[in-house]
Each structure stands twice: as structure tokens, then as C-alpha cells.
Design an enzyme around this catalytic site. Structure first.
Site, mmCIF file in Angstrom:
data_model
loop_
_atom_site.group_PDB
_atom_site.id
_atom_site.type_symbol
_atom_site.label_atom_id
_atom_site.label_comp_id
_atom_site.label_asym_id
_atom_site.label_seq_id
_atom_site.Cartn_x
_atom_site.Cartn_y
_atom_site.Cartn_z
ATOM 1 N N ARG A 65 32.146 -14.334 14.606
ATOM 2 C CA ARG A 65 31.078 -13.900 14.467
ATOM 3 C C ARG A 65 31.014 -14.160 12.934
ATOM 4 N NH1 ARG A 65 31.567 -8.079 17.597
ATOM 5 N NH2 ARG A 65 31.474 -8.781 19.487
ATOM 6 N N ASP A 67 29.561 -14.634 9.265
ATOM 7 C CA ASP A 67 28.359 -14.164 8.427
ATOM 8 C C ASP A 67 27.413 -14.824 8.122
ATOM 9 O OD1 ASP A 67 30.170 -11.927 8.637
ATOM 10 O OD2 ASP A 67 31.136 -12.532 6.600
ATOM 11 N N TYR A 125 39.802 -21.872 8.529
ATOM 12 C CA TYR A 125 38.732 -21.726 7.681
ATOM 13 C C TYR A 125 38.949 -22.248 6.411
ATOM 14 C CZ TYR A 125 36.136 -17.913 10.090
ATOM 15 O OH TYR A 125 35.201 -17.209 10.973
ATOM 16 N N ARG A 212 36.672 -14.349 2.856
ATOM 17 C CA ARG A 212 36.006 -14.320 1.477
ATOM 18 C C ARG A 212 36.262 -13.440 0.321
ATOM 19 N NH1 ARG A 212 30.096 -12.986 3.368
ATOM 20 N NH2 ARG A 212 29.580 -13.015 1.323
#
Length: 261
Positions: A65, A67, A125, A212
Site C-alpha cells: 500500500r 503512500d 525499494y 522514508r
């Protein structure tokens, strides 16, 4: 042959099948993956266009999911359908309907019980940082700009402390609803690519804003605001305020989603 019996056979609906899609998207214009009331999402677009294409209500289940503003080269989603359209052709037909910033890279049939969040998997990522005196316009949507010098050696030292299984509660946005904040990072590397600095992380799953926050913390280490040796202390604190800031979303991209069938 009895004509009524033949008509009954023809009226039997097709069996349900589950289709897995690999989805790439530019997240700039979307409020993340998950459907919500305050803006257009990737999930919403997929549901709407799949429902029109297959002429039945479709609800996709996403593997990650992401952002608002986050991009993906390979997120995964599944959905169930009674359509007779071959699974591999769904990607071709759906891409004719989707907006240009969303494209299905592959579609395939999987077992009916296959679920992207209930299988052993790993996600990779990348967080991209552009270092220069002035911003580069063509990079503005896909990398975080900084004119500050970053000590890559220090960032790599700090990153090494985060590899392995840890409780990453300090690297999770406050208020996230999860059963456990323990995750495993298989690899975390900081690589220089010319003026770009890429933080690449692979793990078995990530908490809300985790990548992040890791990026924001490593940036502070690179700027000399934190010591590399402070990472174990941040992990042990178990509170969001112990870690660095949440880096902007547009520098983050889901590169790969792998699973063991």
C-alpha cells in the site's frame, strides 16, 4: 438432445479464477495505492477500469500500500473474476483503458488461495537523492534534491546496523495499526550513481513510512547531524521521535516484489 437441457448448460456461469498482476505506476498524481475519499488512488483506477472491461464488480488486493506520491515499477495485485478472458490477455486489454501513468506489466492466473500479503515474499525499494548546487527539473518528481554534502561512508556504516531482524517501531509513523513492528531487512545499501545517491533496501515487509524514515535518518547521518553508531540506540528507543524525519514521498520507488510460490 433436449433443447431445455442444452440451454441450462449454456447458462452455467464460468468458474471464478484469480489473476495476479504486476503493476507499474508514476504516483505523482495519486493519493497512494489504497482507495480513499480524499483523492484518486491506484487501487480505485484499477477497480474502475477492470470492472468496465470484465463487466462485473472487481476489487483488487494490493501487495504494497504505497503512500501518496510514491512510485512503483513492480507492485503486485490480485483479483477474482468469472470472465472467460484469458489471464495473460487482461494486461493488454486493461492497458488500453488505464491512464498513461499506470501500466500492467504482466497478468497471469494463480491458485485461488494465493494472496500477496499472506505469502513469503520480499520487497525492494529505492530512495533516490539528487545532489547538486541547483535542482534538475527533470528529476524533481523522482528524487529528493539536496545541496548539502553527504558523507556516503558514514551513511553506509549506519545502514549496516539496520540489517537483520529488528523491532522497527522507531521507524514507523505514529498511529499505524499493526500486530507487530518486527521486520527483517535482508540488505540496505547506499550507492553513488553520479550526482544521484540511491538508498536500496530489501526486506520481508515494511511498516508505514518505514523506508522514508530510514532514508531521512541516513540523510541526517550523511550531514553529520547523527553518528552511525546511534542506530542501535534509535532501534532500542522504540519511539518515532528517536529517528530522523520522514523523507519526501517522491524520492521513493517500489522496485521489485518477489515471492516464493
Amino acid at each position: 438432445m433436449d433443447i431445455h437441457t442444452n440451454m441450462e448448460k449454456e447458462a452455467v456461469p464460468a468458474m471464478k479464477k484469480r489473476i495476479r498482476m504486476t503493476v507499474a505506476y508514476d504516483g505523482t498524481n495519486y493519493h497512494g495505492w489504497q482507495q480513499q475519499n480524499n483523492g484518486i488512488t491506484i487501487e480505485e483506477e484499477l477497480n474502475r477500469h477492470l470492472s468496465e472491461l470484465l463487466e462485473e464488480p472487481i476489487q483488487v488486493i494490493g501487495g504494497s500500500r504505497t503512500d501518496a506520491g510514491v512510485h512503483a515499477m513492480g507492485n503486485v495485485a490480485v483479483f477474482d473474476t468469472r470472465s472467460r478472458m484469458p489471464a495473460r490477455k487482461v494486461s493488454y486489454a486493461l492497458n488500453q483503458k488505464l491512464p498513461k501513468d499506470i501500466r500492467v506489466q504482466k497478468s497471469e492466473e494463480v491458485p485461488a488461495d494465493w494472496h500477496p500479503r499472506h505469502c513469503e515474499s520480499r520487497k525492494t525499494y529505492e530512495y533516490r537523492i539528487y545532489r547538486a548546487e541547483f535542482p534538475m527539473p527533470v528529476k524533481r518528481l523522482y528524487s529528493y534534491f539536496t545541496y548539502h554534502a553527504l558523507d556516503v561512508r558514514r551513511m553506509r556504516e549506519a545502514a549496516a546496523y539496520l540489517e537483520g531482524e529488528h523491532d522497527f517501531k522507531s521507524f514507523c509513523q505514529t498511529g499505524a495499526q499493526v500486530e507487530s513492528t518486527v521486520r527483517t531487512i535482508y540488505s540496505l545499501w547506499v550507492e553513488e550513481q553520479g550526482a544521484d545517491l540511491v538508498i536500496r533496501v530489501c526486506g520481508n515487509g515494511f511498516l508505514y513510512n518505514m523506508v522514508r524514515i530510514i532514508a531521512g535518518t541516513l540523510i541526517e547521518v550523511g550531514q553529520g547531524k547523527r553518528e552511525p553508531e546511534s542506530m542501535p540506540e534509535i532501534l532500542a528507543a522504540g519511539k518515532r521521535s528517536a529517528a530522523g524525519p520522514t523523507a519526501p514521498a517522491h524520492g521513493l520507488m517500489l522496485i521489485k516484489y518477489e515471492w516464493l510460490d
